[in-house]
Scaffold this motif. Structure first.
Motif, PDB file in Angstrom:
ATOM      1  N   ASN A  83     -51.930 -55.121  -6.160  1.00 36.28           N
ATOM      2  CA  ASN A  83     -51.781 -54.265  -4.756  1.00 36.28           C
ATOM      3  C   ASN A  83     -51.495 -53.481  -4.606  1.00 36.28           C
ATOM      4  O   ASN A  83     -50.179 -53.669  -5.404  1.00 36.28           O
ATOM      5  CB  ASN A  83     -51.658 -55.148  -3.365  1.00 36.28           C
ATOM      6  N   ASN A 141     -49.899 -50.543  -1.918  1.00 33.92           N
ATOM      7  CA  ASN A 141     -50.127 -49.992  -0.229  1.00 33.92           C
ATOM      8  C   ASN A 141     -50.187 -48.210  -0.490  1.00 33.92           C
ATOM      9  O   ASN A 141     -49.712 -47.668  -0.846  1.00 33.92           O
ATOM     10  CB  ASN A 141     -48.611 -50.442   0.793  1.00 33.92           C
ATOM     11  N   THR A 187     -58.806 -50.728   3.775  1.00 32.45           N
ATOM     12  CA  THR A 187     -58.999 -50.695   2.248  1.00 32.45           C
ATOM     13  C   THR A 187     -59.937 -51.125   1.351  1.00 32.45           C
ATOM     14  O   THR A 187     -60.961 -50.310   1.991  1.00 32.45           O
ATOM     15  CB  THR A 187     -58.841 -52.826   2.195  1.00 32.45           C
ATOM     16  N   ASN A 198     -54.266 -50.600  -0.231  1.00 34.66           N
ATOM     17  CA  ASN A 198     -54.336 -51.121   1.531  1.00 34.66           C
ATOM     18  C   ASN A 198     -53.494 -49.841   1.839  1.00 34.66           C
ATOM     19  O   ASN A 198     -52.930 -49.177   1.426  1.00 34.66           O
ATOM     20  CB  ASN A 198     -53.192 -52.314   1.573  1.00 34.66           C
ATOM     21  N   GLU A 253     -51.785 -47.387   4.746  1.00 34.82           N
ATOM     22  CA  GLU A 253     -51.656 -47.451   5.816  1.00 34.82           C
ATOM     23  C   GLU A 253     -51.856 -46.644   6.831  1.00 34.82           C
ATOM     24  O   GLU A 253     -52.830 -46.088   6.628  1.00 34.82           O
ATOM     25  CB  GLU A 253     -49.758 -46.989   5.079  1.00 34.82           C
TER      26      GLU A 253
END
Length: 204
Positions: A4, A6, A161, A201, A203
């Motif tokens: 993962n 961000n 996402t 992900n 933001e």
């Protein structure tokens, strides 16, 4: 294992220092293809697009493909594969070291269509090397930036996402090599495996 990351929001590539940085350093098939160039991908997004910068250090560079949607993967090449988690389709964006690109929408390696002229024209690429054939020995460093509008990914709005993987390859370089960000568990080289995508992900 699904990685993962961000992905921060920025205004432009001018804010490169705020981008998230990842190492494209997995060598999935080390016995056959042990070469490991140094590859970093930096990524961020605006309200309308993904921004990606690849930085590569390797021993020599080779590129002969100068035609859009040609076999850029045979040259020194960086690649970004991505999909909406709710979609059956994924997109692959492949770019050789002189900035020539391939862009397609796919169900699989063999079931695909290249992006139409209008969509393809909206993708912005910039390579540090001139757009002409190159074959140089010795240590080389190069970079490539690519801006991909969310609408090109069939996302009318910025998604929360995305699933994706980042690659470096060179099928017909002096020493063929295959690197990835998220691990791939296959017997032989195959980047067209969305089940091995990691997660981005975005933001807000």
């Amino acid at each position: 294992m699904q990685k993962n990351i961000n992905v921060p929001k920025v205004s432009s590539f001018d804010e490169l220092g705020s981008f998230a940085a990842i190492a494209v350093d997995r060598v999935p098939w080390p016995e056959q293809f042990p070469l490991k160039p140094e590859v970093t991908a930096r990524l961020a997004h605006t309200d309308k697009a993904l921004l990606i910068r690849f930085d590569v250090k390797e021993n020599g560079v080779r590129a002969v493909c100068t035609e859009a949607n040609g076999p850029v993967w045979e040259d020194d090449c960086v690649e970004f594969f991505v999909k909406d988690p709710d979609s059956r389709y994924y997109f692959n964006f492949e770019n050789n070291c002189i900035g020539v690109g391939l862009a397609a929408k796919r169900l699989s390696r063999d079931e695909f269509e290249f992006l139409g002229d209008t969509a393809a024209a909206r993708i912005r690429r910039c390579a540090s090397l001139p757009c002409q054939p190159v074959d140089i020995d010795g240590p080389q460093a190069w970079c490539l930036t690519i801006e991909i509008p969310f609408e090109v990914l069939d996302c009318p709005e910025k998604p929360e996402t995305l699933l994706a993987n980042f690659y470096k390859c060179g099928d017909k370089t002096k020493q063929a090599h295959f690197l990835c960000w998220n691990p791939i568990e296959t017997v032989k080289p195959d980047f067209h495996r969305p089940e091995f995508f990691g997660k981005l992900n975005l933001e807000w």
